[in-house]
Design a protein around this motif. Structure first.
Motif, PDB file in Angstrom:
ATOM      1  N   ASN A  82      -0.429   0.505   5.308  1.00 29.17           N
ATOM      2  CA  ASN A  82      -1.329   1.492   5.744  1.00 29.17           C
ATOM      3  C   ASN A  82      -2.273   1.773   4.444  1.00 29.17           C
ATOM      4  O   ASN A  82      -1.997   2.088   3.486  1.00 29.17           O
ATOM      5  N   THR A  83      -3.560   1.037   4.573  1.00 27.73           N
ATOM      6  CA  THR A  83      -4.433   1.263   3.745  1.00 27.73           C
ATOM      7  C   THR A  83      -5.736   1.686   4.412  1.00 27.73           C
ATOM      8  O   THR A  83      -5.920   1.812   5.503  1.00 27.73           O
ATOM      9  N   ASP A  84      -6.865   1.972   3.578  1.00 23.88           N
ATOM     10  CA  ASP A  84      -8.108   2.487   3.941  1.00 23.88           C
ATOM     11  C   ASP A  84      -8.906   1.228   4.108  1.00 23.88           C
ATOM     12  O   ASP A  84      -8.389   0.032   3.889  1.00 23.88           O
ATOM     13  N   ALA A  85     -10.253   1.252   4.452  1.00 20.43           N
ATOM     14  CA  ALA A  85     -11.119   0.042   4.691  1.00 20.43           C
ATOM     15  C   ALA A  85     -11.219  -0.688   3.507  1.00 20.43           C
ATOM     16  O   ALA A  85     -11.315  -1.784   3.401  1.00 20.43           O
ATOM     17  N   ALA A  86     -11.060  -0.038   2.175  1.00 24.25           N
ATOM     18  CA  ALA A  86     -11.183  -0.690   0.924  1.00 24.25           C
ATOM     19  C   ALA A  86      -9.606  -1.299   0.338  1.00 24.25           C
ATOM     20  O   ALA A  86      -9.837  -1.895  -0.569  1.00 24.25           O
ATOM     21  N   GLY A  87      -8.763  -1.204   1.213  1.00 29.28           N
ATOM     22  CA  GLY A  87      -7.546  -1.603   0.576  1.00 29.28           C
ATOM     23  C   GLY A  87      -6.832  -0.871   0.015  1.00 29.28           C
ATOM     24  O   GLY A  87      -5.563  -1.221  -0.530  1.00 29.28           O
ATOM     25  N   LEU A  88      -7.115   0.542  -0.268  1.00 29.63           N
ATOM     26  CA  LEU A  88      -6.472   1.351  -1.067  1.00 29.63           C
ATOM     27  C   LEU A  88      -5.297   2.125  -0.226  1.00 29.63           C
ATOM     28  O   LEU A  88      -5.271   2.494   0.901  1.00 29.63           O
ATOM     29  N   ALA A  89      -3.983   2.019  -0.900  1.00 32.05           N
ATOM     30  CA  ALA A  89      -2.760   2.608  -0.248  1.00 32.05           C
ATOM     31  C   ALA A  89      -2.591   3.959  -0.528  1.00 32.05           C
ATOM     32  O   ALA A  89      -2.873   4.669  -1.739  1.00 32.05           O
ATOM     33  N   VAL A  90      -1.719   4.617   0.093  1.00 30.57           N
ATOM     34  CA  VAL A  90      -1.373   5.882   0.005  1.00 30.57           C
ATOM     35  C   VAL A  90      -2.399   7.050  -0.224  1.00 30.57           C
ATOM     36  O   VAL A  90      -2.565   7.897  -1.102  1.00 30.57           O
ATOM     37  N   GLN A  91      -3.543   6.709   0.203  1.00 32.94           N
ATOM     38  CA  GLN A  91      -5.022   7.492   0.088  1.00 32.94           C
ATOM     39  C   GLN A  91      -5.181   7.971  -1.685  1.00 32.94           C
ATOM     40  O   GLN A  91      -5.802   8.815  -1.986  1.00 32.94           O
ATOM     41  N   GLY A  92      -4.652   6.792  -2.578  1.00 29.51           N
ATOM     42  CA  GLY A  92      -5.141   6.958  -3.806  1.00 29.51           C
ATOM     43  C   GLY A  92      -3.827   7.540  -4.688  1.00 29.51           C
ATOM     44  O   GLY A  92      -4.212   7.977  -5.854  1.00 29.51           O
ATOM     45  N   TYR A  93      -3.007   8.012  -3.841  1.00 25.40           N
ATOM     46  CA  TYR A  93      -1.834   8.742  -4.733  1.00 25.40           C
ATOM     47  C   TYR A  93      -0.931   7.951  -5.355  1.00 25.40           C
ATOM     48  O   TYR A  93      -0.774   6.941  -4.952  1.00 25.40           O
TER      49      TYR A  93
END
Length: 96
Positions: free
Chosen positions: A2-13
């Motif tokens: 589960n990542t955002d469009a930029a590939g960041l996981a856990v919403q940066g947490y």
């Protein structure tokens, strides 16, 4: 995973802080690591280094999708504040 469009996981947490501080802690762009195609952020270099030494210990269960959603065969996004640690494993949920 589960990542955002930029590939960041856990919403940066910071996935290490969930276990060491027992709280949701936002990571910073200065301290990152990539694992299985996802980028993780950390609150400190120490947490990043702990993750790099043992990523399997810190990555969230079910690829970071909502644990309840997985139980009903659905992929729900998560609220980083809604988490549980069970036997050393991080489980994220869409709400508390």
């Amino acid at each position: 995973i589960n990542t955002d469009a930029a590939g960041l996981a856990v919403q940066g947490y910071d996935v290490v802080a969930y276990q060491t501080a027992m709280q949701a802690t936002r990571g910073v762009a200065q301290f990152t690591a990539t694992h299985e195609g996802a980028t993780y952020r950390f609150a400190s270099a120490e947490n990043r280094d702990r993750f790099l030494a043992e990523p399997a210990r810190y990555v969230p269960a079910y690829g970071g999708y909502c644990a309840m959603g997985v139980a009903v065969n659905r992929k729900f996004d998560i609220d980083p504040m809604a988490f549980t640690i069970v036997e050393g494993r991080l489980y994220l949920n869409k709400d508390m």
